[in-house]
Enzyme design. Sequence first.
Site, PDB file in Angstrom:
ATOM      1  N   GLU A 116       0.902  -1.199   0.102  1.00  0.00           N
ATOM      2  CA  GLU A 116       0.143  -0.086  -0.014  1.00  0.00           C
ATOM      3  C   GLU A 116       0.886   1.235   0.196  1.00  0.00           C
ATOM      4  O   GLU A 116       0.183   2.266   0.353  1.00  0.00           O
ATOM      5  CB  GLU A 116      -0.840   0.068   1.216  1.00  0.00           C
ATOM      6  CG  GLU A 116      -1.858  -1.219   1.500  1.00  0.00           C
ATOM      7  CD  GLU A 116      -2.841  -1.355   0.266  1.00  0.00           C
ATOM      8  OE1 GLU A 116      -3.076  -0.431  -0.667  1.00  0.00           O
ATOM      9  OE2 GLU A 116      -3.531  -2.490   0.299  1.00  0.00           O
ATOM     10  N   HIS A 139      -2.532   2.265   8.113  1.00  0.00           N
ATOM     11  CA  HIS A 139      -3.812   1.527   7.735  1.00  0.00           C
ATOM     12  C   HIS A 139      -4.008   0.193   8.630  1.00  0.00           C
ATOM     13  O   HIS A 139      -3.008  -0.428   8.832  1.00  0.00           O
ATOM     14  CB  HIS A 139      -3.326   0.965   6.266  1.00  0.00           C
ATOM     15  CG  HIS A 139      -4.513  -0.064   5.610  1.00  0.00           C
ATOM     16  ND1 HIS A 139      -5.576  -0.059   5.542  1.00  0.00           N
ATOM     17  CD2 HIS A 139      -4.070  -1.322   5.179  1.00  0.00           C
ATOM     18  CE1 HIS A 139      -6.291  -1.137   4.904  1.00  0.00           C
ATOM     19  NE2 HIS A 139      -5.079  -1.780   4.808  1.00  0.00           N
ATOM     20  N   HIS A 141      -7.131  -3.202   9.808  1.00  0.00           N
ATOM     21  CA  HIS A 141      -8.328  -3.885   9.546  1.00  0.00           C
ATOM     22  C   HIS A 141      -9.228  -4.116  10.775  1.00  0.00           C
ATOM     23  O   HIS A 141      -9.480  -5.065  11.537  1.00  0.00           O
ATOM     24  CB  HIS A 141      -8.268  -5.446   8.919  1.00  0.00           C
ATOM     25  CG  HIS A 141      -7.249  -5.320   7.749  1.00  0.00           C
ATOM     26  ND1 HIS A 141      -6.651  -6.563   7.261  1.00  0.00           N
ATOM     27  CD2 HIS A 141      -6.737  -4.467   6.676  1.00  0.00           C
ATOM     28  CE1 HIS A 141      -6.116  -6.410   6.105  1.00  0.00           C
ATOM     29  NE2 HIS A 141      -6.318  -4.786   5.739  1.00  0.00           N
ATOM     30  N   GLU A 169     -17.886  12.232  22.097  1.00  0.00           N
ATOM     31  CA  GLU A 169     -16.539  12.836  21.946  1.00  0.00           C
ATOM     32  C   GLU A 169     -16.145  12.552  20.701  1.00  0.00           C
ATOM     33  O   GLU A 169     -15.284  13.061  19.944  1.00  0.00           O
ATOM     34  CB  GLU A 169     -15.674  12.615  22.754  1.00  0.00           C
ATOM     35  CG  GLU A 169     -15.883  13.225  24.248  1.00  0.00           C
ATOM     36  CD  GLU A 169     -14.902  13.300  25.138  1.00  0.00           C
ATOM     37  OE1 GLU A 169     -13.669  12.912  24.645  1.00  0.00           O
ATOM     38  OE2 GLU A 169     -15.165  13.968  26.195  1.00  0.00           O
ATOM     39  N   HIS A 210     -12.857  -3.871   3.883  1.00  0.00           N
ATOM     40  CA  HIS A 210     -11.400  -3.896   3.985  1.00  0.00           C
ATOM     41  C   HIS A 210     -10.880  -3.549   5.117  1.00  0.00           C
ATOM     42  O   HIS A 210     -10.188  -4.250   5.916  1.00  0.00           O
ATOM     43  CB  HIS A 210     -10.750  -3.268   2.827  1.00  0.00           C
ATOM     44  CG  HIS A 210      -9.243  -3.566   2.576  1.00  0.00           C
ATOM     45  ND1 HIS A 210      -8.682  -3.760   1.563  1.00  0.00           N
ATOM     46  CD2 HIS A 210      -8.337  -3.457   3.547  1.00  0.00           C
ATOM     47  CE1 HIS A 210      -7.244  -3.857   1.771  1.00  0.00           C
ATOM     48  NE2 HIS A 210      -7.082  -3.830   2.856  1.00  0.00           N
TER      49      HIS A 210
HETATM   50  P1  13P Z   1       0.932  -5.508   2.918  1.00  0.00           P
HETATM   51  O1  13P Z   1       1.555  -6.945   3.596  1.00  0.00           O
HETATM   52  O2  13P Z   1       1.604  -5.349   1.718  1.00  0.00           O
HETATM   53  O3  13P Z   1       1.264  -4.195   3.850  1.00  0.00           O
HETATM   54  O4  13P Z   1      -0.380  -5.360   2.620  1.00  0.00           O
HETATM   55  C1  13P Z   1      -1.343  -5.637   4.066  1.00  0.00           C
HETATM   56  C2  13P Z   1      -2.836  -5.091   3.897  1.00  0.00           C
HETATM   57  O5  13P Z   1      -3.419  -4.742   4.798  1.00  0.00           O
HETATM   58  C3  13P Z   1      -3.178  -4.822   2.323  1.00  0.00           C
HETATM   59  O6  13P Z   1      -4.025  -3.718   2.274  1.00  0.00           O
HETATM   60 ZN    ZN Z   2      -5.309  -3.880   4.325  1.00  0.00          ZN
END
Ligand code: 13P
Ligand code: ZN
Length: 270
Positions: A116, A139, A141, A169, A210
Site C-alpha cells: 500500500e 492502515h 483492518h 466525543e 477492507h
Molecule cells: P502488506 O502486507 O503489503 O502491507 O498488505 C497488507 C494490507 O493490509 C493490504 O491492504
Molecule cells: Zn489492508
Amino acid sequence: MKDIRTAPFLVEICRTCDNMYRLGWDERNGGNISMLLDESEVAEYIDVNAEGRVLETKFDAAYIGGRYLIVTGTGQYFKNVSVSPETCLGIIKIAEDGKSYKILWGFEDGGRPTSELPTHLMNHIVRLKADKNHKVVTHTHPTNVIAMSFVHTLDEKEFTKTLWRMITECVVVFPDGIGVLPWMVCGNEEIGVATAAKMDTRRCVVWAQHGIFGSGTSLDEAFGLIETVEKAAQIYMMIKDSEILQTITDDNMKDIAKAFGLNVREGYLD
Ligand code: 13P
Ligand code: ZN
C-alpha cells in the site's frame, strides 16, 4: 552511531504495532504504517548516505522528494514487528525527483515496503499540504468498521453522522468527518489516488469491506483517531438492531461544537 533499537521512533512504532495486533485489527500481514522522519532523527542511527536497493515509486512523489520514512514491510505480520524490527520495518529515502526511493535500513530478508506504499505516499503528500505537522499514515483492518461497511449505507455524510452519534466525543475527535470508498482492488495507484482525493480535507478514510486509513501528527494521533472510529463502529454494531430510546441529536452536536470551538464539516449538521 547509536543503536537503532533505542531510537524513540523505532520503539514507538513497535509498541503501536503490538497494540494494534492485540486489538485484533491486524490479522496475519494485515495493516501497514508509515511515518515521516527528519534527517537529523535518522542520522543518529544509520548512515544516510549508505548504498541501498532503489525501487520505483511508480508515480510522482516529488513533493516529498528527499524525505525519509520508516515503513512496515509487505507480507510482514504486526505481531512480529517488535521481535524483529530489522526484518519487518525499513527506512527509505524518497529521491528528489520523486520517481524512486532507496532502502537505507531494514527489510533484512530482502523484503520491501508495504504493497500500500502508493496510498501511503499519496496520503502523506495531501496531508502535508493540509497540515505542515503531519507525520503518520496508518492502515489497519478494525473488526467493527469492516462489519459496519456491510450493513450501513456508504454515503459519507450518513456514515460519519452515525459514528458521531455513537459517542459524545466522536465529533470532537473527527469533526472533519470520515471519507468512505466502495470496495476496490487494493495495493495499487488507483486506490491511492481515490484515497488521497478524500484525505485532502479529512484525516480518515474507510475502505468498505477492507479496513481504514488514518493519519496524524504522531503515531498516537493516527492510532487514537482509528481507535475512536472503531469504538463508535462497535457500539453501532451492538445497538443497531435494538429499539433506540434516545440519541445524540444534531442540536446536541452543535452545542458540543460551540463548547469545544470545533470546525465541523460544512453541511453535516442540520
Ligand atoms: P502488506 O502486507 O503489503 O502491507 O498488505 C497488507 C494490507 O493490509 C493490504 O491492504
Ligand atoms: Zn489492508
